[in-house]
Design a protein around this motif. Structure first.
Motif, PDB file in Angstrom:
ATOM      1  N   GLU A   1      36.308 -19.562 -25.208  1.00  0.00           N
ATOM      2  CA  GLU A   1      35.031 -20.008 -24.649  1.00  0.00           C
ATOM      3  C   GLU A   1      34.514 -19.012 -23.621  1.00  0.00           C
ATOM      4  N   GLU A   2      35.399 -18.424 -22.853  1.00  0.00           N
ATOM      5  CA  GLU A   2      34.994 -17.399 -21.895  1.00  0.00           C
ATOM      6  C   GLU A   2      34.416 -16.184 -22.625  1.00  0.00           C
ATOM      7  N   ARG A   3      35.080 -15.787 -23.709  1.00  0.00           N
ATOM      8  CA  ARG A   3      34.591 -14.650 -24.484  1.00  0.00           C
ATOM      9  C   ARG A   3      33.227 -14.962 -25.097  1.00  0.00           C
ATOM     10  N   TYR A   4      33.092 -16.132 -25.681  1.00  0.00           N
ATOM     11  CA  TYR A   4      31.814 -16.504 -26.300  1.00  0.00           C
ATOM     12  C   TYR A   4      30.676 -16.483 -25.268  1.00  0.00           C
TER      13      TYR A   4
ATOM     14  N   ARG B   1      29.063 -18.479 -31.366  1.00  0.00           N
ATOM     15  CA  ARG B   1      30.365 -18.020 -30.868  1.00  0.00           C
ATOM     16  C   ARG B   1      30.648 -16.616 -31.398  1.00  0.00           C
ATOM     17  N   PHE B   2      30.422 -15.632 -30.557  1.00  0.00           N
ATOM     18  CA  PHE B   2      30.679 -14.247 -30.940  1.00  0.00           C
ATOM     19  C   PHE B   2      31.913 -13.721 -30.235  1.00  0.00           C
ATOM     20  N   LEU B   3      32.813 -13.131 -31.022  1.00  0.00           N
ATOM     21  CA  LEU B   3      33.974 -12.452 -30.444  1.00  0.00           C
ATOM     22  C   LEU B   3      33.608 -11.058 -29.969  1.00  0.00           C
ATOM     23  N   GLU B   4      32.676 -10.429 -30.671  1.00  0.00           N
ATOM     24  CA  GLU B   4      32.278  -9.065 -30.347  1.00  0.00           C
ATOM     25  C   GLU B   4      30.779  -8.918 -30.576  1.00  0.00           C
TER      26      GLU B   4
ATOM     27  N   ALA C   1      40.663 -21.351 -32.419  1.00  0.00           N
ATOM     28  CA  ALA C   1      41.889 -21.612 -31.663  1.00  0.00           C
ATOM     29  C   ALA C   1      42.839 -22.540 -32.403  1.00  0.00           C
ATOM     30  N   ARG C   2      42.318 -23.390 -33.268  1.00  0.00           N
ATOM     31  CA  ARG C   2      43.148 -24.397 -33.932  1.00  0.00           C
ATOM     32  C   ARG C   2      43.153 -24.280 -35.454  1.00  0.00           C
TER      33      ARG C   2
END
Length: 332
Positions: free
Chosen positions: A69-72, A107-110, A127-128
């Motif tokens: 969530e912090e990354r997103y 939700r983007f990782l990069e 995550a799950r």
């Protein structure tokens, strides 16, 4: 030692006239364009330099979810900043696309907006998830026309269901259909190390998850180049022009390799050739992965067109979802 089955190649003279003219034109174009590739670039929409991010590490589902969530959130900020830069530059279409991508539910990782744009978007609960699909696009996919690519990822995640996450990986500068770059492996060779690093990072972060790598069209060339030794359960090539290898063993992977092409896909009519060019490159990608001589597992792909493999309700989408889930699809 058992002999590998010989692949079936159509001589160029047997190819219908329109496709023969296309490939011959490509020979001329590529032989001129490839040696000077990189000498000049088209004008680009400017974008800020992305902030450095730490690699994501494995952890419990709750801990990993919090880190994600912090990354997103950080990538949403980067997307919004790139959107403002594009607006100031006068690139309205790019700015509108980036504003949509920066939405609170995305939700983007990069993300990196430079050089045409790079991104990796997650659909589902990474995550799950027990199963992770990494979807690699083909020609003409970019930030200005991103919506269709994401729609395919959403459709695949919905069809796979359960604890499945799909990552839409736009990690390279895709070529334009019919360009010299789309007929030669240069872009794929540049993209493959980035794709390898990305998938290996996913495997470290989620060591218990089943990972499937799926490449559409030119994206299948990228996947093939990245495949050797990659920690994935399956590699799926659909709507593929070829991989640059004449047999599945040339991909250097122990993963199950699946290939499919729909009956209405124009790419089935291209000549499957490889022709040496200047500067050590080549034109074409060789054996058709759906040819029995290639040795891949063939799955049913229906009768849609080249851009219809992920269409909701399609035969091809069902097959792809089953493979992602580790199940057997209907055979072609």
């Amino acid at each position: 030692m058992a002999r590998r089955p010989r692949s079936r190649r159509r001589p160029l003279a047997s190819v219908p006239g329109r496709f023969r003219r296309t490939v011959l034109a490509g020979l001329v174009t590529a032989s001129v364009a490839v040696p000077v590739a990189g000498a000049a670039r088209p004008a680009e929409v400017p974008a800020p330099v992305p902030a450095a991010v730490a690699p994501l590490r494995a952890g419990t589902a709750d801990v990993l979810a919090a880190r994600l969530e912090e990354r997103y959130a950080a990538e949403r900020v980067a997307l919004a900043e790139a959107g403002r830069t594009a607006e100031e530059y006068g690139a309205g279409r790019r700015a509108a696309s980036l504003r949509e991508m920066a939405g609170a539910d995305r939700r983007f990782l990069e993300f990196d907006g430079r050089d045409g744009g790079r991104s990796a978007e997650v659909v589902g609960d990474l995550a799950r998830a027990d199963r992770i699909a990494v979807l690699v696009p083909g020609a003409d996919t970019g930030l200005d026309a991103y919506g269709r690519f994401r729609a395919g990822a959403v459709a695949l995640q919905g069809a796979a269901g359960g604890r499945t996450a799909v990552v839409a990986w736009l990690g390279y500068r895709t070529p334009a259909t019919g360009s010299a770059a789309s007929l030669t492996p240069g872009r794929a060779d540049q993209a493959a190390p980035r794709l390898r690093a990305f998938v290996e990072g996913l495997a470290r972060m989620r060591p218990g998850a089943r990972i499937t790598l799926l490449g559409h069209s030119y994206g299948s060339v990228v996947c093939a180049r990245a495949a050797p030794g990659l920690p994935v359960a399956a590699v799926v090539l659909f709507g593929s022009p070829g991989t640059g290898s004449d047999h599945v063993t040339g991909l250097g992977t122990d993963a199950a390799v699946w290939a499919g092409r729909s009956d209405g896909d124009w790419i089935g009519g291209i000549p499957h050739v490889r022709v040496p060019l200047l500067a050590g490159s080549e034109l074409g990608f060789g054996t058709d992965p759906t040819d029995p001589g290639f040795g891949a597992r063939a799955f049913a792909a229906g009768d849609g067109g080249h851009s219809d493999y992920l269409a909701p309700g399609s035969v091809s989408l069902r097959s792809l979802a089953l493979i992602v889930g580790g199940e057997e699809p209907d055979r072609a």
